[in-house]
Design a protein around this motif. Structure first.
Motif, PDB file in Angstrom:
ATOM      1  N   UNK A  34      79.683 -44.516 -28.929  1.00 30.44           N
ATOM      2  CA  UNK A  34      79.500 -44.948 -30.541  1.00 30.44           C
ATOM      3  C   UNK A  34      79.972 -43.932 -31.053  1.00 30.44           C
ATOM      4  N   UNK A  35      79.507 -42.750 -31.424  1.00 34.03           N
ATOM      5  CA  UNK A  35      79.936 -41.726 -32.987  1.00 34.03           C
ATOM      6  C   UNK A  35      81.686 -41.243 -32.411  1.00 34.03           C
ATOM      7  N   UNK A  36      82.328 -40.424 -30.981  1.00 33.54           N
ATOM      8  CA  UNK A  36      83.174 -40.079 -30.820  1.00 33.54           C
ATOM      9  C   UNK A  36      84.306 -41.408 -30.465  1.00 33.54           C
ATOM     10  N   UNK A  37      83.711 -42.025 -29.597  1.00 32.96           N
ATOM     11  CA  UNK A  37      84.595 -42.738 -28.873  1.00 32.96           C
ATOM     12  C   UNK A  37      85.582 -43.866 -29.812  1.00 32.96           C
ATOM     13  N   UNK A  38      85.032 -44.001 -30.928  1.00 29.99           N
ATOM     14  CA  UNK A  38      85.274 -45.149 -32.106  1.00 29.99           C
ATOM     15  C   UNK A  38      86.724 -44.510 -32.870  1.00 29.99           C
ATOM     16  N   UNK A  39      86.755 -43.008 -33.371  1.00 34.88           N
ATOM     17  CA  UNK A  39      88.303 -42.737 -33.226  1.00 34.88           C
ATOM     18  C   UNK A  39      88.153 -42.134 -32.307  1.00 34.88           C
ATOM     19  N   UNK A  40      88.114 -41.254 -31.662  1.00 32.23           N
ATOM     20  CA  UNK A  40      88.515 -40.459 -30.517  1.00 32.23           C
ATOM     21  C   UNK A  40      89.122 -41.123 -28.755  1.00 32.23           C
ATOM     22  N   UNK A  41      88.650 -42.173 -28.862  1.00 33.20           N
ATOM     23  CA  UNK A  41      88.340 -43.408 -27.635  1.00 33.20           C
ATOM     24  C   UNK A  41      89.340 -44.001 -27.662  1.00 33.20           C
ATOM     25  N   UNK A  42      89.088 -44.350 -28.960  1.00 22.69           N
ATOM     26  CA  UNK A  42      90.381 -45.801 -29.723  1.00 22.69           C
ATOM     27  C   UNK A  42      89.931 -47.507 -29.333  1.00 22.69           C
ATOM     28  N   UNK A  43      88.560 -47.082 -28.770  1.00 21.80           N
ATOM     29  CA  UNK A  43      88.060 -48.455 -28.212  1.00 21.80           C
ATOM     30  C   UNK A  43      87.712 -48.801 -29.243  1.00 21.80           C
ATOM     31  N   UNK A  44      86.685 -50.240 -29.719  1.00 18.86           N
ATOM     32  CA  UNK A  44      86.471 -50.210 -30.977  1.00 18.86           C
ATOM     33  C   UNK A  44      84.315 -50.602 -30.162  1.00 18.86           C
ATOM     34  N   UNK A  45      83.964 -51.318 -31.037  1.00 25.58           N
ATOM     35  CA  UNK A  45      82.437 -50.566 -31.249  1.00 25.58           C
ATOM     36  C   UNK A  45      81.793 -52.584 -30.197  1.00 25.58           C
ATOM     37  N   UNK A  46      83.043 -52.977 -29.608  1.00 27.99           N
ATOM     38  CA  UNK A  46      82.231 -54.081 -29.477  1.00 27.99           C
ATOM     39  C   UNK A  46      82.321 -54.320 -27.611  1.00 27.99           C
ATOM     40  N   UNK A  47      82.842 -52.866 -26.973  1.00 29.34           N
ATOM     41  CA  UNK A  47      82.845 -52.226 -25.730  1.00 29.34           C
ATOM     42  C   UNK A  47      81.374 -51.820 -25.556  1.00 29.34           C
ATOM     43  N   UNK A  48      81.409 -50.762 -27.013  1.00 27.56           N
ATOM     44  CA  UNK A  48      80.115 -49.542 -26.284  1.00 27.56           C
ATOM     45  C   UNK A  48      78.656 -50.670 -26.660  1.00 27.56           C
ATOM     46  N   UNK A  49      79.097 -52.206 -27.632  1.00 29.94           N
ATOM     47  CA  UNK A  49      77.399 -53.156 -27.294  1.00 29.94           C
ATOM     48  C   UNK A  49      77.567 -53.843 -26.294  1.00 29.94           C
ATOM     49  N   UNK A  50      78.448 -53.957 -26.075  1.00 33.07           N
ATOM     50  CA  UNK A  50      78.737 -54.628 -24.209  1.00 33.07           C
ATOM     51  C   UNK A  50      78.370 -53.641 -22.750  1.00 33.07           C
ATOM     52  N   UNK A  51      78.638 -52.876 -23.670  1.00 28.49           N
ATOM     53  CA  UNK A  51      77.725 -51.790 -22.524  1.00 28.49           C
ATOM     54  C   UNK A  51      76.212 -51.409 -22.874  1.00 28.49           C
ATOM     55  N   UNK A  52      76.063 -51.414 -23.933  1.00 26.04           N
ATOM     56  CA  UNK A  52      74.705 -51.044 -24.407  1.00 26.04           C
ATOM     57  C   UNK A  52      73.811 -52.508 -24.274  1.00 26.04           C
ATOM     58  N   UNK A  53      74.653 -53.388 -23.981  1.00 27.17           N
ATOM     59  CA  UNK A  53      73.436 -55.177 -23.553  1.00 27.17           C
ATOM     60  C   UNK A  53      73.910 -54.783 -21.522  1.00 27.17           C
TER      61      UNK A  53
END
Length: 301
Positions: A58-77
């Protein structure tokens, strides 16, 4: 996306190892010891390692991995849905264990044992995750290692507001937990996962939205920016106050402390309408009168 694939493999490995630990512990230990110690330890270990890796994404992937918050929230769910389905009765949350004690569902010894197991599991999860990051399997882990020693506090508002945010998250989570504890897992698990995802999305920018004292201790207490007492107020006292408020609102009292209901009056569950009672009494009177008349006119032998 290579970093994301490695993280998904890490989640799967953690889940498999913790599930194997549960099976082995259930086979070797008595049911009471398993539920108090091994189950909570495995659940806290799984929750801590998963959430730390997810927080890194969530902290690094948004700018270092190139994927958006929707990916992290889906993984969280998905992760919390799996946790709810396979935790086997464990809460992996100190406030939830205290809630069981206050509801008279566990003894003091059981509650203390669960708290110790959650603390050990969370500490072990933090140490193993740090070791995994040190392998630097992806660029995201390399960046995480560079900034790990200089991490900053997750509190991005005033202490009073931060404690209120954590308390509000804990209140909503525990209220949902109380409302759904008798529900079928098919409904309870995805609903609680959705609540956690919503609270993380809403309150995450302010405090990180942990509402779990053990998890917050492992994730942010070692970071600079606030004192230990500041963290205690926000991440320990805030969730505790939220849990107590949810319990008081749901039950009307705290069973371990008060026998009397403080909020709701004790009324009969079944109420008969007055009009129906009156009509029934009026219908009975003519029947009694007719019965008396019949007895009076009966000829004597």
């Amino acid at each position: 996306m290579a970093g994301l694939n490695v993280s998904i493999a890490f989640f799967s490995l953690v889940f498999g190892l913790c599930q194997a630990l549960r099976w082995l512990s259930k086979w070797l230990l008595s049911p009471g010891t398993y539920s108090c110690l091994a189950g909570e330890l495995a659940g806290s270990l799984q929750l801590c390692m998963s959430c730390l890796e997810l927080r890194m994404l969530m902290e690094i992937g948004l700018w270092g991995g190139g994927f958006g918050p929707d990916v992290v929230l889906t993984l969280l769910f998905l992760l919390f849905a799996l946790h709810g389905a396979f935790f086997d009765g464990a809460s992996a949350n100190p406030t939830a264990s205290l809630q069981e004690f206050l509801l008279l569902e566990s003894s003091l010894a059981t509650a203390v044992a669960k708290l110790l197991a959650e603390g050990v599991g969370t500490g072990l999860g933090w140490a193993l995750t740090k070791l995994y990051w040190s392998l630097e399997l992806t660029q995201l882990h390399f960046i995480q290692n560079l900034i790990a020693s200089e991490c900053s506090s997750s509190i991005h508002t005033s202490l009073l507001q931060a404690a209120f945010v954590e308390g509000a998250c804990s209140f909503l989570f525990h209220l949902g937990l109380l409302k759904l504890r008798q529900s079928h897992p098919v409904y309870r698990v995805p609903t609680l996962a959705a609540i956690v995802t919503f609270l993380t999305y809403t309150a995450g920018p302010f405090t990180g939205a942990f509402f779990n004292p053990a998890l917050a201790t492992a994730a942010t207490f070692h970071c600079s920016g606030n004192s230990f007492w500041d963290y205690v107020q926000v991440y320990w006292l805030g969730p505790l106050a939220g849990m107590l408020t949810a319990l008081l609102l749901h039950q009307g009292n705290i069973p371990r402390l008060f026998q009397r209901n403080l909020l709701y009056s004790q009324k009969s569950k079944y109420r008969i309408p007055k009009a129906r009672v009156t009509a029934q009494v009026e219908d009975d009177k003519p029947q009694q009168k007719r019965k008396g008349e019949k007895n009076a006119t009966k000829p004597h032998a």
